[in-house]
Design an enzyme around this catalytic site. Structure first.
Site, mmCIF file in Angstrom:
data_model
loop_
_atom_site.group_PDB
_atom_site.id
_atom_site.type_symbol
_atom_site.label_atom_id
_atom_site.label_comp_id
_atom_site.label_asym_id
_atom_site.label_seq_id
_atom_site.Cartn_x
_atom_site.Cartn_y
_atom_site.Cartn_z
ATOM 1 N N ASP A 46 25.029 -7.331 -23.572
ATOM 2 C CA ASP A 46 24.510 -6.930 -21.989
ATOM 3 C C ASP A 46 23.119 -5.866 -22.179
ATOM 4 O OD1 ASP A 46 25.133 -6.798 -19.698
ATOM 5 O OD2 ASP A 46 26.811 -6.052 -18.941
ATOM 6 N N GLN A 66 29.426 -9.551 -24.177
ATOM 7 C CA GLN A 66 28.660 -9.652 -23.674
ATOM 8 C C GLN A 66 27.570 -8.846 -24.523
ATOM 9 O OE1 GLN A 66 29.579 -8.770 -19.472
ATOM 10 N NE2 GLN A 66 28.811 -10.681 -18.954
ATOM 11 N N LYS A 77 18.327 -14.304 -9.535
ATOM 12 C CA LYS A 77 18.494 -14.729 -10.918
ATOM 13 C C LYS A 77 17.155 -15.893 -11.854
ATOM 14 C CE LYS A 77 22.112 -16.992 -10.479
ATOM 15 N NZ LYS A 77 23.477 -17.578 -11.943
ATOM 16 N N HIS A 96 19.751 -6.527 -14.569
ATOM 17 C CA HIS A 96 20.784 -6.827 -15.453
ATOM 18 C C HIS A 96 20.302 -8.248 -15.909
ATOM 19 C CE1 HIS A 96 25.108 -7.955 -16.440
ATOM 20 N NE2 HIS A 96 25.040 -9.204 -16.211
ATOM 21 N N ARG A 104 37.991 -11.367 -18.336
ATOM 22 C CA ARG A 104 37.845 -12.289 -17.425
ATOM 23 C C ARG A 104 39.504 -12.394 -16.883
ATOM 24 N NH1 ARG A 104 31.469 -12.980 -16.695
ATOM 25 N NH2 ARG A 104 30.937 -10.466 -16.208
ATOM 26 N N CYS A 137 28.813 -2.771 -15.780
ATOM 27 C CA CYS A 137 27.656 -2.218 -15.407
ATOM 28 C C CYS A 137 28.237 -0.678 -14.825
ATOM 29 C CB CYS A 137 27.152 -2.978 -13.945
ATOM 30 S SG CYS A 137 28.034 -4.388 -13.963
ATOM 31 N N HIS A 156 21.323 -2.996 -18.683
ATOM 32 C CA HIS A 156 20.674 -2.283 -17.584
ATOM 33 C C HIS A 156 19.744 -1.930 -17.946
ATOM 34 C CE1 HIS A 156 25.303 -3.489 -17.180
ATOM 35 N NE2 HIS A 156 24.756 -4.516 -16.047
#
Length: 581
Positions: free
Chosen positions: A328, A326, A410, A456, A308, A279, A330
């Site tokens: 991902d 990911q 979420k 997200h 991570r 992000c 946004h």
RNA sequence: GCCGGCGUAGCUCAAUUGGAAGAGCAGCUGACUUGUAAUCAGCAGGUUAUCAGUUCAAGUCUGAUCGCCGGCUCCA
């Protein structure tokens, strides 16, 4: 009519399983006097009971427990309900030094405490149970595990025994067969057998090596993903793997995510940090220029690889790793666009997942947790937007009260694989934190600066986990469009090698992934290997085919067609590839 | 991280109470030239996860470390 039934109605598997856990606790107490009992509920497919014993249970102890359980079942003790008042109950357990039971009573508000008794065994329990132990006919103890008292890792670790129980032997057998089948489909086993990926001690735990065949499947997934995102109005971005530590200070990650982040590295006189999330980079792109409300919604997507720190004990194949990619994205939008965007994402998720063969989902809406950022009003609006979107899309969902992330509510979508198991992949999150931290803004109709809403989302979650689920869903027999090798060419003897090469060339020209097994092996051996590699089509070429300028086609399901023209095979396989099945 | 189990050839697994590390498959070499799930023979392959210890002797016993597996906690 008798006052008490002789047999349960048979409608309540949970009562059966709960009863089995009592019978197990009785056996454990017999075998290990002085054992302290914690809790023993029914769970999906079975039951467990948590114990504290001086020594550790060994696997062979399960058999002894099963034997004692069988005796209790044979004796067919009736389950009797007993009431005691609070003092009496506490005294009862104090005498037996059952400290966990005493603690449990403390948390029961009622004055009357319920017990169930069968034979000599009495346990704190609100029921219900089957009528007698004789009804527990089909059970098996499966495994021993550690479990924290009350699920809190600050508490003492107890020993848990898991068992399964069903109405009859047939159901038990079926369930055990299902477990066997799951073992065969395990992505860790198939990943090895099909040479898709590996993880190695020399590389480090939780770090994935994608072998050529796995990497090829990944490429197909990635290409599809990128194409579909461009079609859906997303732009693709790419961002680095590391960034200055200050970025993570500003984003707030160092405050709330540090335990999952690796230690910084020193570069010149600066500290850099490997990214646990994408992000901040997307925000940085956004902030590189001024944005107008007219641009919205802005949708930026990236297959972003993050790292991570995960505690060693939680790593699991490709499902839980330390480095992963990911899918991902946004989305920056106006408050009024939020609901519409969520609906689009839901459609996108369903389209994407169903293309990969996942047609069933469990959907969860997670609401505001105790610790949160942003205003209550914004939370309410965002939660409503998520909820409305789900309802308009006629998605059945459950509300997970207080299970949202601290920065926003979420939607989690779990896919169900062919074995009926659910896997967390897709997630759609509204983020109130990051735009605030980075002072993200746009110029509105009024000429003033405003804060956009940021969503997200990930459709597949991570490529690693998604790949694991995909492998298990198909049991390694990928649909043709995903198969690393789509057609194996098998010659009967060396005499057909030249013709086989020309067939290979024709298929390759049409973009079909083909491999020629030109080894000097018997046809049966080649078929066997192609079969074990789960290659969808085998083309058999002998003298007959060579003379007729045709091929024989065998599928991995065992269907067989002879004398097929190559052109016909190509159009048939391409039809399947285009249809993505 | 915690509880428990496991670690022998690329893979799947043997090795009796501590007493000479082995098989099948895969690999390599050769022969065979094959019709729908394994052709035959030969060769090669190991610091028994690592490190320390006990013992005349350790794959086997003890301790530590690493990794994996089943769970717990946590999570894409």
């Amino acid at each position: 009519m008798s006052k008490t039934p002789l047999k349960s109605t048979g409608a309540d598997l949970e009562a059966l399983r709960h009863s089995a856990s009592h019978v197990m606790a009785e056996a454990v107490l017999k075998l290990f006097p002085g054992t302290k009992l914690a809790i023993g509920p029914a769970i999906e497919d079975g039951f467990y009971y948590d114990f504290e014993t001086p020594g550790a249970f060994t696997p062979d102890v399960l058999e002894e427990i099963e034997k004692l359980m069988a005796e209790s079942i044979k004796a067919n003790h009736r389950f009797e309900r007993i009431e005691m008042d609070r003092e009496e109950a506490l005294k009862f357990f104090r005498q037996k030094d059952q400290i966990y039971k005493m603690e449990l009573i403390e948390s029961i508000p009622d004055e009357k405490i319920l017990f169930y008794k069968h034979g000599d065994f009495i346990d704190l329990c609100k029921g219900p149970h089957v009528v007698s132990t004789g009804e527990v006919k089909a059970f098996k103890l499966l495994k021993i595990a550690g479990a924290y008292w009350r699920g809190d890792e600050k508490n003492k670790m107890l020993q848990r025994i898991y068992g399964i129980a069903f109405y009859n032997k047939k159901q038990l057998e079926d369930h055990l067969n299902k477990l066997e089948e799951a073992k065969k489909r395990d992505h860790r086993k198939l990943g090895k057998d099909l040479n898709l990926f590996s993880m190695q001690e020399s590389i480090g735990p939780g770090l994935v090596l994608w072998h050529p065949k796995g990497a090829l499947i990944r490429k197909i997934i990635e290409d599809f993903w990128k194409d579909e995102h461009l079609k859906a109005g997303y732009d693709l971005v790419n961002t680095p793997h590391i960034a200055l530590l200050d970025l993570w200070k500003r984003s707030g990650h160092l405050d709330f995510y540090e335990e999952n982040m690796y230690s910084p590295m020193q570069v010149d006189e600066f500290k850099y940090e490997i990214k646990p999330m994408n992000c901040p980079f997307h925000i940085a792109i956004y902030k590189n220029q001024i944005h107008s409300y007219r641009e919205f919604p802005i949708r930026w997507a990236e297959l972003g690889t993050v790292y991570r720190y995960e505690r060693r004990g939680v790593l699991h194949g490709l499902i839980r790793v330390r480095g992963f990619t990911q899918d991902d994205a946004h989305i920056f939008c106006l408050p009024g666009q939020l609901e519409e965007e969520i609906k689009k994402i839901i459609d996108f998720v369903v389209y994407m997942l169903s293309t990969f063969g996942f047609k069933e989902y469990d959907v969860y809406l997670s609401t505001r947790p105790e610790k949160f950022v942003g205003s209550q009003e914004n939370w309410q609006k965002a939660t409503n937007a998520l909820k409305n979107a789900l309802e308009q899309k006629k998605m059945k969902y459950e509300v997970d009260l207080g299970e949202g992330v601290f920065y926003g509510p979420k939607i989690d979508i779990k896919i169900k694989d062919v074995m009926g198991r659910a896997h967390q992949c897709s997630t759609i999150q509204v983020d109130f934190n990051i735009p605030e931290k980075f002072d993200v803004s746009y110029i509105g109709e009024d000429g003033n600066e405003h804060r956009p809403i940021m969503i997200h989302r990930a459709l597949m979650g991570s490529l690693e986990r998604f790949f694991a689920v995909l492998i298990e869903h198909y049991g390694g027999a990928f649909p043709v469009w995903l198969s690393p090798v789509q057609t194996e060419l098998i010659t009967i003897s060396d005499a057909q090698l030249e013709y086989a090469s020309s067939v290979k060339k024709k298929l390759e020209e049409k973009g079909i992934r083909v491999h020629l097994d030109d080894r000097n092996e018997k046809m049966g051996a080649k078929i066997r290997e192609a079969q074990m590699q789960k290659i969808p089509y085998m083309i058999i070429i002998g003298n007959k085919e060579m003379e007729d300028q045709t091929v024989s086609v065998r599928t991995r399901k065992g269907d067989q067609q002879n004398g097929i023209k190559i052109e016909n095979f190509i159009s048939e396989i391409n039809r399947k590839i285009d249809a993505k099945n």
